[in-house]
Design a protein around this motif. Sequence first.
Motif, PDB file in Angstrom:
ATOM      1  N   ALA A   7      -1.853   0.448  -0.509  1.00 18.57           N
ATOM      2  CA  ALA A   7      -2.898   1.313  -0.585  1.00 18.57           C
ATOM      3  C   ALA A   7      -1.835   2.373   0.004  1.00 18.57           C
ATOM      4  O   ALA A   7      -2.687   4.195  -0.375  1.00 18.57           O
ATOM      5  CB  ALA A   7      -3.406   1.094   0.860  1.00 18.57           C
ATOM      6  N   LEU A   8      -1.025   2.873   0.716  1.00 17.23           N
ATOM      7  CA  LEU A   8      -0.584   4.838   0.831  1.00 17.23           C
ATOM      8  C   LEU A   8       0.266   4.545  -0.723  1.00 17.23           C
ATOM      9  O   LEU A   8      -0.115   5.341  -0.710  1.00 17.23           O
ATOM     10  CB  LEU A   8       1.061   4.161   1.874  1.00 17.23           C
ATOM     11  CG  LEU A   8       2.118   5.024   2.578  1.00 17.23           C
ATOM     12  CD1 LEU A   8       1.026   6.709   2.731  1.00 17.23           C
ATOM     13  CD2 LEU A   8       2.640   4.675   3.367  1.00 17.23           C
ATOM     14  N   ILE A  12      -0.292   8.228  -2.637  1.00 18.43           N
ATOM     15  CA  ILE A  12       0.264   8.518  -2.644  1.00 18.43           C
ATOM     16  C   ILE A  12       0.372   9.472  -4.221  1.00 18.43           C
ATOM     17  O   ILE A  12       0.503  10.189  -4.528  1.00 18.43           O
ATOM     18  CB  ILE A  12       1.605   8.319  -2.409  1.00 18.43           C
ATOM     19  CG1 ILE A  12       2.116   8.427  -1.040  1.00 18.43           C
ATOM     20  CG2 ILE A  12       3.004   9.491  -3.073  1.00 18.43           C
ATOM     21  CD1 ILE A  12       3.238   7.706  -0.631  1.00 18.43           C
ATOM     22  N   ILE A  13       0.234   8.223  -5.413  1.00 24.03           N
ATOM     23  CA  ILE A  13      -0.154   8.530  -6.750  1.00 24.03           C
ATOM     24  C   ILE A  13      -1.144   9.161  -7.068  1.00 24.03           C
ATOM     25  O   ILE A  13      -1.465  10.932  -7.593  1.00 24.03           O
ATOM     26  CB  ILE A  13      -0.017   7.166  -7.535  1.00 24.03           C
ATOM     27  CG1 ILE A  13       0.786   6.662  -7.823  1.00 24.03           C
ATOM     28  CG2 ILE A  13      -0.511   7.800  -9.172  1.00 24.03           C
ATOM     29  CD1 ILE A  13       1.010   4.899  -7.815  1.00 24.03           C
ATOM     30  N   GLY A  14      -2.138   8.886  -5.957  1.00 22.20           N
ATOM     31  CA  GLY A  14      -3.334  10.128  -5.814  1.00 22.20           C
ATOM     32  C   GLY A  14      -3.404  11.640  -5.536  1.00 22.20           C
ATOM     33  O   GLY A  14      -3.753  13.026  -6.005  1.00 22.20           O
ATOM     34  N   ALA A  15      -1.778  11.396  -4.760  1.00 17.25           N
ATOM     35  CA  ALA A  15      -1.701  13.058  -4.144  1.00 17.25           C
ATOM     36  C   ALA A  15      -0.784  13.206  -5.107  1.00 17.25           C
ATOM     37  O   ALA A  15      -1.518  15.148  -5.208  1.00 17.25           O
ATOM     38  CB  ALA A  15      -1.309  12.927  -3.195  1.00 17.25           C
ATOM     39  N   SER A  41      -9.737   4.989 -16.277  1.00 15.67           N
ATOM     40  CA  SER A  41      -9.686   6.484 -15.296  1.00 15.67           C
ATOM     41  C   SER A  41     -10.979   6.199 -14.387  1.00 15.67           C
ATOM     42  O   SER A  41      -9.633   6.646 -13.483  1.00 15.67           O
ATOM     43  CB  SER A  41      -9.842   7.649 -15.961  1.00 15.67           C
ATOM     44  OG  SER A  41      -8.857   7.958 -17.163  1.00 15.67           O
ATOM     45  N   ARG A  42     -11.695   6.150 -14.679  1.00 12.47           N
ATOM     46  CA  ARG A  42     -12.770   6.282 -13.526  1.00 12.47           C
ATOM     47  C   ARG A  42     -12.140   4.868 -11.924  1.00 12.47           C
ATOM     48  O   ARG A  42     -12.306   4.865 -11.438  1.00 12.47           O
ATOM     49  CB  ARG A  42     -13.962   5.525 -13.835  1.00 12.47           C
ATOM     50  CG  ARG A  42     -14.015   7.222 -15.149  1.00 12.47           C
ATOM     51  CD  ARG A  42     -15.858   7.009 -14.832  1.00 12.47           C
ATOM     52  NE  ARG A  42     -16.874   6.690 -14.614  1.00 12.47           N
ATOM     53  CZ  ARG A  42     -18.120   6.794 -14.075  1.00 12.47           C
ATOM     54  NH1 ARG A  42     -18.286   7.887 -14.584  1.00 12.47           N
ATOM     55  NH2 ARG A  42     -18.922   6.321 -12.836  1.00 12.47           N
ATOM     56  N   ALA A  43     -11.895   3.496 -12.613  1.00 15.05           N
ATOM     57  CA  ALA A  43     -11.584   2.435 -12.159  1.00 15.05           C
ATOM     58  C   ALA A  43     -10.219   3.425 -11.048  1.00 15.05           C
ATOM     59  O   ALA A  43      -9.990   3.072  -9.808  1.00 15.05           O
ATOM     60  CB  ALA A  43     -11.285   1.350 -12.820  1.00 15.05           C
ATOM     61  N   ILE A  44      -9.190   3.792 -12.050  1.00 15.67           N
ATOM     62  CA  ILE A  44      -7.908   4.424 -11.054  1.00 15.67           C
ATOM     63  C   ILE A  44      -8.169   5.234 -10.216  1.00 15.67           C
ATOM     64  O   ILE A  44      -8.106   5.171  -8.798  1.00 15.67           O
ATOM     65  CB  ILE A  44      -7.127   4.701 -11.953  1.00 15.67           C
ATOM     66  CG1 ILE A  44      -6.806   3.873 -12.766  1.00 15.67           C
ATOM     67  CG2 ILE A  44      -5.717   5.938 -11.042  1.00 15.67           C
ATOM     68  CD1 ILE A  44      -5.557   3.920 -13.797  1.00 15.67           C
ATOM     69  N   VAL A  48      -7.843   4.903  -5.676  1.00 14.08           N
ATOM     70  CA  VAL A  48      -7.249   6.102  -5.009  1.00 14.08           C
ATOM     71  C   VAL A  48      -8.215   5.988  -4.135  1.00 14.08           C
ATOM     72  O   VAL A  48      -7.532   6.364  -2.779  1.00 14.08           O
ATOM     73  CB  VAL A  48      -7.059   6.919  -5.642  1.00 14.08           C
ATOM     74  CG1 VAL A  48      -7.013   8.708  -4.895  1.00 14.08           C
ATOM     75  CG2 VAL A  48      -5.801   6.918  -7.124  1.00 14.08           C
ATOM     76  N   GLY A  49      -9.462   6.469  -4.413  1.00 12.64           N
ATOM     77  CA  GLY A  49     -10.385   6.245  -3.166  1.00 12.64           C
ATOM     78  C   GLY A  49     -10.230   5.729  -2.289  1.00 12.64           C
ATOM     79  O   GLY A  49     -10.439   6.218  -0.569  1.00 12.64           O
ATOM     80  N   ILE A  50     -10.288   4.494  -2.757  1.00 19.65           N
ATOM     81  CA  ILE A  50     -10.353   2.968  -1.699  1.00 19.65           C
ATOM     82  C   ILE A  50      -9.542   2.986  -0.401  1.00 19.65           C
ATOM     83  O   ILE A  50      -9.206   2.956  -0.036  1.00 19.65           O
ATOM     84  CB  ILE A  50     -10.833   1.761  -1.771  1.00 19.65           C
ATOM     85  CG1 ILE A  50     -12.125   1.684  -3.070  1.00 19.65           C
ATOM     86  CG2 ILE A  50     -10.160   0.609  -1.618  1.00 19.65           C
ATOM     87  CD1 ILE A  50     -12.837   0.625  -3.585  1.00 19.65           C
ATOM     88  N   ALA A  51      -8.012   2.899  -1.492  1.00 23.07           N
ATOM     89  CA  ALA A  51      -6.712   3.063  -0.959  1.00 23.07           C
ATOM     90  C   ALA A  51      -6.082   4.263   0.453  1.00 23.07           C
ATOM     91  O   ALA A  51      -5.978   4.174   1.318  1.00 23.07           O
ATOM     92  CB  ALA A  51      -5.624   3.910  -2.367  1.00 23.07           C
TER      93      ALA A  51
END
Length: 71
Positions: A7-8, A12-15, A41-44, A48-51
């Motif tokens: 999750a982290l 971090i990838i999302g950030a 893209s929507r799944a990723i 990221v939101g769930i993480a």
Amino acid sequence: MIMDRVALTIAIIGALNWGSIGIFHFDIISWAFGGSHTAVSRAIFALVGIAGLWCISLLFREREHQKAHDV
């Protein structure tokens, strides 16, 4: 816990992607997967939101309990 690290990493990838959008006006995820409206893209973005939600739980865990569990 492995889920915490996964999750982290995803958060971090999302950030980094948001940093890229803010600084360079460039969405890496959308670019790599064919636009922001594609299913991938929507799944990723959802992952990221769930993480990010999972990482909230890291703020409220007791550190000593976690250290004892890791040993």
